[in-house]
Design a protein around this motif. Structure first.
Motif, PDB file in Angstrom:
ATOM      1  N   GLU A  26      33.581   8.442 -18.143  1.00  0.00           N
ATOM      2  CA  GLU A  26      34.419   8.463 -16.959  1.00  0.00           C
ATOM      3  C   GLU A  26      35.341   9.686 -16.969  1.00  0.00           C
ATOM      4  OE1 GLU A  26      34.350   6.368 -14.369  1.00  0.00           O
ATOM      5  OE2 GLU A  26      32.663   5.280 -15.291  1.00  0.00           O
ATOM      6  N   MET A  27      35.612  10.201 -15.777  1.00  0.00           N
ATOM      7  CA  MET A  27      36.599  11.256 -15.658  1.00  0.00           C
ATOM      8  C   MET A  27      37.989  10.678 -15.931  1.00  0.00           C
ATOM      9  SD  MET A  27      35.495  14.326 -14.810  1.00  0.00           S
ATOM     10  CE  MET A  27      34.212  15.226 -13.915  1.00  0.00           C
ATOM     11  N   PRO A  28      38.900  11.460 -16.490  1.00  0.00           N
ATOM     12  CA  PRO A  28      40.268  10.968 -16.685  1.00  0.00           C
ATOM     13  C   PRO A  28      40.917  10.604 -15.355  1.00  0.00           C
ATOM     14  CG  PRO A  28      39.893  12.998 -17.915  1.00  0.00           C
ATOM     15  CD  PRO A  28      38.715  12.817 -17.024  1.00  0.00           C
ATOM     16  N   ASP A  29      41.830   9.653 -15.393  1.00  0.00           N
ATOM     17  CA  ASP A  29      42.555   9.247 -14.191  1.00  0.00           C
ATOM     18  C   ASP A  29      43.582  10.288 -13.761  1.00  0.00           C
ATOM     19  OD1 ASP A  29      41.172   6.837 -14.104  1.00  0.00           O
ATOM     20  OD2 ASP A  29      42.640   5.833 -15.382  1.00  0.00           O
ATOM     21  N   SER A  30      44.004  11.129 -14.683  1.00  0.00           N
ATOM     22  CA  SER A  30      45.015  12.131 -14.381  1.00  0.00           C
ATOM     23  C   SER A  30      44.655  13.439 -15.062  1.00  0.00           C
ATOM     24  CB  SER A  30      46.392  11.658 -14.845  1.00  0.00           C
ATOM     25  OG  SER A  30      46.401  11.456 -16.253  1.00  0.00           O
ATOM     26  N   GLY A  31      45.408  14.465 -14.738  1.00  0.00           N
ATOM     27  CA  GLY A  31      45.180  15.755 -15.359  1.00  0.00           C
ATOM     28  C   GLY A  31      44.385  16.695 -14.482  1.00  0.00           C
ATOM     29  N   LEU A  32      44.408  17.968 -14.887  1.00  0.00           N
ATOM     30  CA  LEU A  32      43.746  19.016 -14.126  1.00  0.00           C
ATOM     31  C   LEU A  32      42.592  19.602 -14.923  1.00  0.00           C
ATOM     32  CD1 LEU A  32      46.900  20.942 -12.809  1.00  0.00           C
ATOM     33  CD2 LEU A  32      45.573  19.182 -11.611  1.00  0.00           C
ATOM     34  N   GLY A  33      41.553  19.980 -14.217  1.00  0.00           N
ATOM     35  CA  GLY A  33      40.410  20.631 -14.839  1.00  0.00           C
ATOM     36  C   GLY A  33      40.037  21.893 -14.086  1.00  0.00           C
ATOM     37  N   THR A  34      39.658  22.918 -14.830  1.00  0.00           N
ATOM     38  CA  THR A  34      39.221  24.182 -14.235  1.00  0.00           C
ATOM     39  C   THR A  34      37.739  24.360 -14.497  1.00  0.00           C
ATOM     40  OG1 THR A  34      41.390  25.199 -14.569  1.00  0.00           O
ATOM     41  CG2 THR A  34      39.522  26.690 -14.247  1.00  0.00           C
ATOM     42  N   LEU A  35      36.993  24.693 -13.446  1.00  0.00           N
ATOM     43  CA  LEU A  35      35.548  24.842 -13.572  1.00  0.00           C
ATOM     44  C   LEU A  35      35.208  26.121 -14.317  1.00  0.00           C
ATOM     45  CD1 LEU A  35      32.725  23.759 -12.862  1.00  0.00           C
ATOM     46  CD2 LEU A  35      32.873  25.080 -10.728  1.00  0.00           C
ATOM     47  N   LEU A  36      34.362  25.990 -15.316  1.00  0.00           N
ATOM     48  CA  LEU A  36      33.940  27.118 -16.136  1.00  0.00           C
ATOM     49  C   LEU A  36      32.425  27.143 -16.171  1.00  0.00           C
ATOM     50  CD1 LEU A  36      34.913  29.374 -18.126  1.00  0.00           C
ATOM     51  CD2 LEU A  36      34.683  27.673 -19.947  1.00  0.00           C
ATOM     52  N   MET A  37      31.850  28.264 -15.716  1.00  0.00           N
ATOM     53  CA  MET A  37      30.395  28.449 -15.739  1.00  0.00           C
ATOM     54  C   MET A  37      30.088  29.776 -16.431  1.00  0.00           C
ATOM     55  SD  MET A  37      29.276  27.027 -11.953  1.00  0.00           S
ATOM     56  CE  MET A  37      30.453  28.046 -11.049  1.00  0.00           C
ATOM     57  N   PRO A  38      30.240  29.835 -17.753  1.00  0.00           N
ATOM     58  CA  PRO A  38      30.119  31.121 -18.455  1.00  0.00           C
ATOM     59  C   PRO A  38      28.714  31.702 -18.447  1.00  0.00           C
ATOM     60  CG  PRO A  38      30.299  29.322 -20.014  1.00  0.00           C
ATOM     61  CD  PRO A  38      30.565  28.740 -18.668  1.00  0.00           C
ATOM     62  N   GLY A  39      27.708  30.882 -18.211  1.00  0.00           N
ATOM     63  CA  GLY A  39      26.342  31.379 -18.144  1.00  0.00           C
ATOM     64  C   GLY A  39      25.837  31.531 -16.726  1.00  0.00           C
ATOM     65  N   GLY A  40      26.747  31.457 -15.759  1.00  0.00           N
ATOM     66  CA  GLY A  40      26.335  31.514 -14.365  1.00  0.00           C
ATOM     67  C   GLY A  40      25.967  30.129 -13.849  1.00  0.00           C
ATOM     68  N   ARG A  41      25.561  30.071 -12.615  1.00  0.00           N
ATOM     69  CA  ARG A  41      25.286  28.783 -11.976  1.00  0.00           C
ATOM     70  C   ARG A  41      24.058  28.083 -12.537  1.00  0.00           C
ATOM     71  NH1 ARG A  41      28.180  27.464  -7.488  1.00  0.00           N
ATOM     72  NH2 ARG A  41      29.678  29.043  -6.783  1.00  0.00           N
ATOM     73  N   GLU A  42      23.232  28.802 -13.276  1.00  0.00           N
ATOM     74  CA  GLU A  42      22.044  28.182 -13.860  1.00  0.00           C
ATOM     75  C   GLU A  42      22.281  27.656 -15.268  1.00  0.00           C
ATOM     76  OE1 GLU A  42      19.493  27.658 -11.892  1.00  0.00           O
ATOM     77  OE2 GLU A  42      20.705  28.678 -10.376  1.00  0.00           O
ATOM     78  N   GLY A  43      23.461  27.907 -15.820  1.00  0.00           N
ATOM     79  CA  GLY A  43      23.750  27.458 -17.178  1.00  0.00           C
ATOM     80  C   GLY A  43      24.651  26.245 -17.200  1.00  0.00           C
ATOM     81  N   PRO A  44      25.074  25.820 -18.386  1.00  0.00           N
ATOM     82  CA  PRO A  44      25.976  24.675 -18.504  1.00  0.00           C
ATOM     83  C   PRO A  44      27.294  24.932 -17.769  1.00  0.00           C
ATOM     84  CG  PRO A  44      25.059  25.257 -20.645  1.00  0.00           C
ATOM     85  CD  PRO A  44      24.706  26.373 -19.709  1.00  0.00           C
ATOM     86  N   ALA A  45      27.858  23.858 -17.232  1.00  0.00           N
ATOM     87  CA  ALA A  45      29.149  23.931 -16.552  1.00  0.00           C
ATOM     88  C   ALA A  45      30.143  23.045 -17.289  1.00  0.00           C
ATOM     89  CB  ALA A  45      29.010  23.494 -15.095  1.00  0.00           C
ATOM     90  N   PHE A  46      31.402  23.422 -17.241  1.00  0.00           N
ATOM     91  CA  PHE A  46      32.449  22.689 -17.954  1.00  0.00           C
ATOM     92  C   PHE A  46      33.676  22.552 -17.060  1.00  0.00           C
ATOM     93  CE2 PHE A  46      29.968  25.303 -20.825  1.00  0.00           C
ATOM     94  CZ  PHE A  46      29.594  24.423 -21.832  1.00  0.00           C
ATOM     95  N   LEU A  47      34.409  21.476 -17.251  1.00  0.00           N
ATOM     96  CA  LEU A  47      35.765  21.369 -16.743  1.00  0.00           C
ATOM     97  C   LEU A  47      36.684  21.466 -17.944  1.00  0.00           C
ATOM     98  CD1 LEU A  47      35.634  18.526 -14.046  1.00  0.00           C
ATOM     99  CD2 LEU A  47      35.800  21.008 -13.677  1.00  0.00           C
ATOM    100  N   VAL A  48      37.545  22.465 -17.962  1.00  0.00           N
ATOM    101  CA  VAL A  48      38.405  22.694 -19.121  1.00  0.00           C
ATOM    102  C   VAL A  48      39.869  22.480 -18.734  1.00  0.00           C
ATOM    103  CG1 VAL A  48      36.776  24.282 -20.185  1.00  0.00           C
ATOM    104  CG2 VAL A  48      38.559  25.190 -18.683  1.00  0.00           C
ATOM    105  N   THR A  49      40.672  22.114 -19.726  1.00  0.00           N
ATOM    106  CA  THR A  49      42.076  21.794 -19.520  1.00  0.00           C
ATOM    107  C   THR A  49      42.967  22.914 -20.048  1.00  0.00           C
ATOM    108  OG1 THR A  49      42.392  20.725 -21.664  1.00  0.00           O
ATOM    109  CG2 THR A  49      41.461  19.371 -19.889  1.00  0.00           C
TER     110      THR A  49
END
Length: 355
Positions: A280-303
């Motif tokens: 589950e996603m956290p109920d609170s907090g902020l995440g920034t989208l990170l796609m270091p390999g471009g749109r075809e690679g893994p994606a992350f939400l980082v704090t």
């Protein structure tokens, strides 16, 4: 964790904090002849008043510089820093290798009580501490084999980066004066990054701790001190206790968001973003989208904690390496999305002194 007396012929090593330095101003040939024409000796002599003003004794000063001459290989290293061309995926394949995970898992079992204590004391995730330790020195297996005083003196004598290395050299003498280590064990990288934490001397003063309580801050041979010092560094750079570094996520098919977009985790969930591990996603907090390999690679939400990891080494790939290595040691599985095999831009490599 090197042992034995300093050898003037020790080779320079390129790990740690010196990999973002600029070209030197003194030719290698000039350094090679410096000890013969007395100019380096004059540099050392001129350094003494400043060292004495900082409380360095004559005995400490002379012991530190005994047999020290400029190291041409140190300057050569500053001139041979090739462009870093590994992709993020290639870097992480090495950084989070099966061998490193296995070593880290074994080391965690051995040092778990100290890691738990560090987490309780500083609020920093114990597995992130493991990730830093693993990437910096392979869990203490190799922390550099250059005598720090010689490396710093060479760079200071060359006026490399202005007065920066002169200041670091004086700080290193202060560490010797305080008895935290001795010249035979003050080993590190070619640019003066020291011990299992790869701290520059000025960072040692600010962040190193005597975690095992023996009266010395020994980041060279004391694993507890290295663990505690790493945790203290991250704590003082703003680590948020109890928060994660981030998550691998799956984006909706439309993928409208741009790299670097920030929003609450609840907003991301409402947009159809899901954690890749099914949690589950956290109920609170902020995440920034990170796609270091471009749109075809893994994606992350980082704090915010991901940014804190970057304060140790200002590289997205490094911070991901620390985070993912820590997760694997903790027992989490590998990434679910593959890295692109072609067409991916090389990773950015920026390493700065922790000052």
């Amino acid at each position: 964790m090197q042992e034995g007396p300093m050898s003037p012929g020790r080779r320079a090593c390129a790990i740690g904090l010196g990999a973002a330095l600029i070209d030197a101003t003194v030719p290698v040939a000039a350094l090679a002849s410096a000890s013969r024409d007395g100019s380096f000796s004059a540099f050392v002599a001129d350094l003494w008043p400043a060292a004495h003003a900082r409380g360095i004794s004559r005995a400490t000063f002379e012991a530190a510089f005994a047999g020290v001459v400029p190291d041409p290989e140190v300057i050569a290293k500053t001139k041979k820093q090739a462009e870093f061309t590994k992709t993020v995926g290639q870097y992480l394949t090495s950084a989070v290798s099966d061998k490193r995970i296995a070593t880290g898992t074994s080391q965690y079992k051995q040092w778990a009580p100290w890691l738990v204590r560090a987490e309780k004391t500083y609020g920093v995730d114990r597995y992130v501490i493991m990730g830093v330790w693993g990437l910096e020195t392979n869990f203490g297996a190799f922390a550099g084999n250059d005598y720090v005083i010689r490396s710093l003196a060479t760079l200071a004598y060359a006026h490399y980066r202005g007065t920066y290395f002169r200041s670091e050299l004086l700080a290193a003498l202060g560490i010797l004066q305080a008895g935290h280590t001795d010249p035979a064990h003050m080993m590190g990288s070619w640019a003066g990054a020291m011990g299992q934490t790869q701290f520059m001397p000025s960072s040692f003063k600010s962040y190193a701790v005597d975690f095992d309580g023996d009266g010395r801050r020994d980041i060279w041979t004391s694993v507890p001190d290295a663990i505690g010092s790493t945790a203290n560094y991250l704590h003082k750079h703003g680590w948020v206790p109890g928060d994660t570094w981030g998550y691998e996520v799956r984006l909706p098919d439309t993928r409208p968001e741009a790299n670097g977009t920030g929003a609450s985790f609840a907003t991301w969930a409402a947009r159809g973003v899901r954690r890749a591990d099914g949690g589950e996603m956290p109920d609170s907090g902020l995440g920034t989208l990170l796609m270091p390999g471009g749109r075809e690679g893994p994606a992350f939400l980082v704090t915010k904690n991901f940014k804190v990891i970057k304060s140790y080494n200002n590289s997205v790939s490094y911070a991901l390496g620390v985070s993912l290595l820590g997760d694997r040691i903790a027992g989490w599985g590998p990434l679910t999305a593959p890295w692109p095999v072609a067409g991916q831009a090389p990773m950015s490599r920026k390493r700065f002194a922790r000052d």
